[in-house]
Design a protein around this motif. Structure first.
Motif, PDB file in Angstrom:
ATOM      1  N   SER A   1       3.171   1.400  -3.942  1.00 36.19           N
ATOM      2  CA  SER A   1       3.807   0.751  -3.073  1.00 36.19           C
ATOM      3  C   SER A   1       5.437   0.725  -3.162  1.00 36.19           C
ATOM      4  CB  SER A   1       3.293  -0.707  -3.538  1.00 36.19           C
ATOM      5  OG  SER A   1       4.325  -1.714  -3.036  1.00 36.19           O
ATOM      6  N   THR A   2       5.858   0.887  -2.176  1.00 31.87           N
ATOM      7  CA  THR A   2       7.491   1.159  -2.212  1.00 31.87           C
ATOM      8  C   THR A   2       7.981  -0.216  -2.582  1.00 31.87           C
ATOM      9  OG1 THR A   2       7.694   0.484   0.344  1.00 31.87           O
ATOM     10  CG2 THR A   2       7.593   2.921  -0.490  1.00 31.87           C
TER      11      THR A   2
ATOM     12  N   GLN B   1       1.060   5.264   0.993  1.00 28.17           N
ATOM     13  CA  GLN B   1       0.966   4.255  -0.117  1.00 28.17           C
ATOM     14  C   GLN B   1      -0.679   4.154  -0.494  1.00 28.17           C
ATOM     15  OE1 GLN B   1       4.445   0.894   0.461  1.00 28.17           O
ATOM     16  NE2 GLN B   1       2.761   0.732   1.824  1.00 28.17           N
TER      17      GLN B   1
ATOM     18  N   ARG C   1       1.218  -3.245   0.056  1.00 23.43           N
ATOM     19  CA  ARG C   1       1.359  -4.730  -0.156  1.00 23.43           C
ATOM     20  C   ARG C   1       1.384  -5.331   0.983  1.00 23.43           C
ATOM     21  NH1 ARG C   1       5.099  -5.939  -5.285  1.00 23.43           N
ATOM     22  NH2 ARG C   1       4.281  -4.741  -6.797  1.00 23.43           N
ATOM     23  N   GLY C   2       0.583  -6.204   1.719  1.00 18.76           N
ATOM     24  CA  GLY C   2       0.948  -7.340   2.472  1.00 18.76           C
ATOM     25  C   GLY C   2       1.071  -8.497   2.596  1.00 18.76           C
ATOM     26  N   ARG C   3       1.451  -9.424   3.365  1.00 15.42           N
ATOM     27  CA  ARG C   3       1.624 -10.893   3.108  1.00 15.42           C
ATOM     28  C   ARG C   3       0.386 -11.597   2.813  1.00 15.42           C
ATOM     29  NH1 ARG C   3       3.621 -13.716   7.717  1.00 15.42           N
ATOM     30  NH2 ARG C   3       4.594 -15.175   6.286  1.00 15.42           N
TER      31      ARG C   3
ATOM     32  N   LYS D   1      -0.119  -5.942  16.605  1.00 15.36           N
ATOM     33  CA  LYS D   1       0.900  -6.102  15.614  1.00 15.36           C
ATOM     34  C   LYS D   1       1.389  -4.572  15.493  1.00 15.36           C
ATOM     35  CE  LYS D   1       1.788  -7.246  10.955  1.00 15.36           C
ATOM     36  NZ  LYS D   1       1.223  -8.413   9.724  1.00 15.36           N
TER      37      LYS D   1
HETATM   38  C1  BTN Z   1       2.489  -7.778   6.461  1.00 16.25           C
HETATM   39  O1  BTN Z   1       1.411  -8.268   5.792  1.00 16.25           O
HETATM   40  O2  BTN Z   1       2.472  -7.871   7.688  1.00 16.25           O
HETATM   41  C2  BTN Z   1       3.584  -7.298   5.471  1.00 16.25           C
HETATM   42  C3  BTN Z   1       3.353  -5.617   5.485  1.00 16.25           C
HETATM   43  C4  BTN Z   1       4.504  -4.921   4.637  1.00 16.25           C
HETATM   44  C5  BTN Z   1       4.024  -3.589   4.544  1.00 16.25           C
HETATM   45  C6  BTN Z   1       5.068  -2.881   3.981  1.00 16.25           C
HETATM   46  S1  BTN Z   1       4.731  -1.286   4.061  1.00 16.25           S
HETATM   47  C7  BTN Z   1       6.277  -0.906   2.916  1.00 16.25           C
HETATM   48  C8  BTN Z   1       6.440  -1.878   1.854  1.00 16.25           C
HETATM   49  N1  BTN Z   1       5.556  -1.565   0.748  1.00 16.25           N
HETATM   50  C9  BTN Z   1       4.594  -2.332   0.473  1.00 16.25           C
HETATM   51  O3  BTN Z   1       3.817  -2.239  -0.189  1.00 16.25           O
HETATM   52  N2  BTN Z   1       4.469  -3.311   1.541  1.00 16.25           N
HETATM   53  C10 BTN Z   1       5.670  -3.045   2.625  1.00 16.25           C
END
Ligand code: BTN
Length: 264
Positions: free
Chosen positions: A33-34, A57, A61-63, A128
């Motif tokens: 994950s960045t 990746q 990670r997302g929210r 989205k």
């Molecule tokens: C969401 O859930 O809408 C947020 C998503 C965010 C994804 C980006 S991809 C680059 C960065 N690294 C991660 O692990 N997540 C964010």
């Protein structure tokens, strides 16, 4: 196959003229994950604006603890380390500024209306198209770093989005029927973010509030959220200068900050 050429960092550097964001670039062909890398680098003292970008990746990670899925070399996946000098409760607008700025760039490439879904999703007519995840570290109620991670769906074909998504997803490709050069999109997004960040630091969210509100997909819609441990419905009226979402629930005016909000 949906893979493009890698996002070679020397090509990004050559094309990007920025003051802060992307002045230092770390490119990793593949990473978990960045955001995870950015948080680690921030702890080691990386400066304001350092960029971590990858082509794939394995644990994006997302929210709200969700995962962010993206096929190899088809989308944009990056994180920026920011060090704005501000109180920790003033960070929410940073992500709103990112959403508005990225939405403006996305509109240039897909030539359709682009909306923001509070706080920081970017929506297209097909679903989205970009997600943003901010991870903040604070000390004595001041911001130490904000890592802002961004995923923009550029060349992902419709068949490669995961079935498990709880929302429709779209990419530049699904909307326009063609591939886009990820490097060109990245450079455009980063230059706009660089300008926007400078404006935000000098003038605050007030400089963006009107543009953000005009783009707010939820404006005037009925939404459901949790308030004081109860589920409630109200109508979205606007945005506060601290980034809170203003909702009218009967005679009461609510300001939402970290709740999940769903249009009903
Ligand atoms: C969401 O859930 O809408 C947020 C998503 C965010 C994804 C980006 S991809 C680059 C960065 N690294 C991660 O692990 N997540 C964010």
């Amino acid at each position: 196959m949906s893979a493009d050429r890698p996002l070679f960092p020397h090509e990004i550097r050559a094309a990007l003229k920025s003051r802060t964001i992307g002045r230092r670039i770390y490119y990793l062909p593949e990473v978990d994950s960045t955001n995870r890398i950015a948080v680690d680098l921030a702890k080691q003292g990386e400066p304001d604006g350092a960029l971590i970008v990858t082509d794939y990746q394995t644990a994006g990670r997302g929210r709200h603890g969700r995962r962010w899925e993206s096929s190899p070399r088809s989308n944009l996946l990056f994180s920026v380390i920011l060090r704005p000098d501000m109180p920790s409760n003033a960070v929410l607008p940073v992500t709103l500024v990112f959403a508005e700025t990225i939405a403006a760039s996305v509109g240039r490439w897909i030539d359709t209306p682009v909306w923001v879904k509070w706080p920081n999703d970017v929506l297209s007519p097909g679903g989205k198209i970009c997600g943003i995840l901010a991870e903040t570290s604070t000390r004595s109620a001041r911001v130490v770093t904000v890592v802002v991670g961004v995923g923009i769906n550029v060349n992902m074909p419709a068949g490669e989005f995961p079935d498990s998504l709880d929302y429709p997803a779209a990419s530049f490709r699904t909307l326009t029927g063609r591939r886009h050069d990820r490097r060109d999109v990245l450079v455009d997004v980063l230059s706009r973010l660089d300008d926007a960040y400078a404006t935000f630091v000098s003038k605050g969210f007030g400089a963006f509030a009107s543009a953000y509100t005009q783009r707010l997909w939820m404006m005037g819609k009925t939404v459901e959220y949790c308030f004081d441990a109860a589920r409630e419905r109200g109508v979205v009226e606007g945005i506060e200068l601290d980034g809170g979402l203003v909702v009218r629930c009967g005679g009461k005016r609510r300001i939402l900050y970290d709740q999940e909000v769903r249009v009903v």
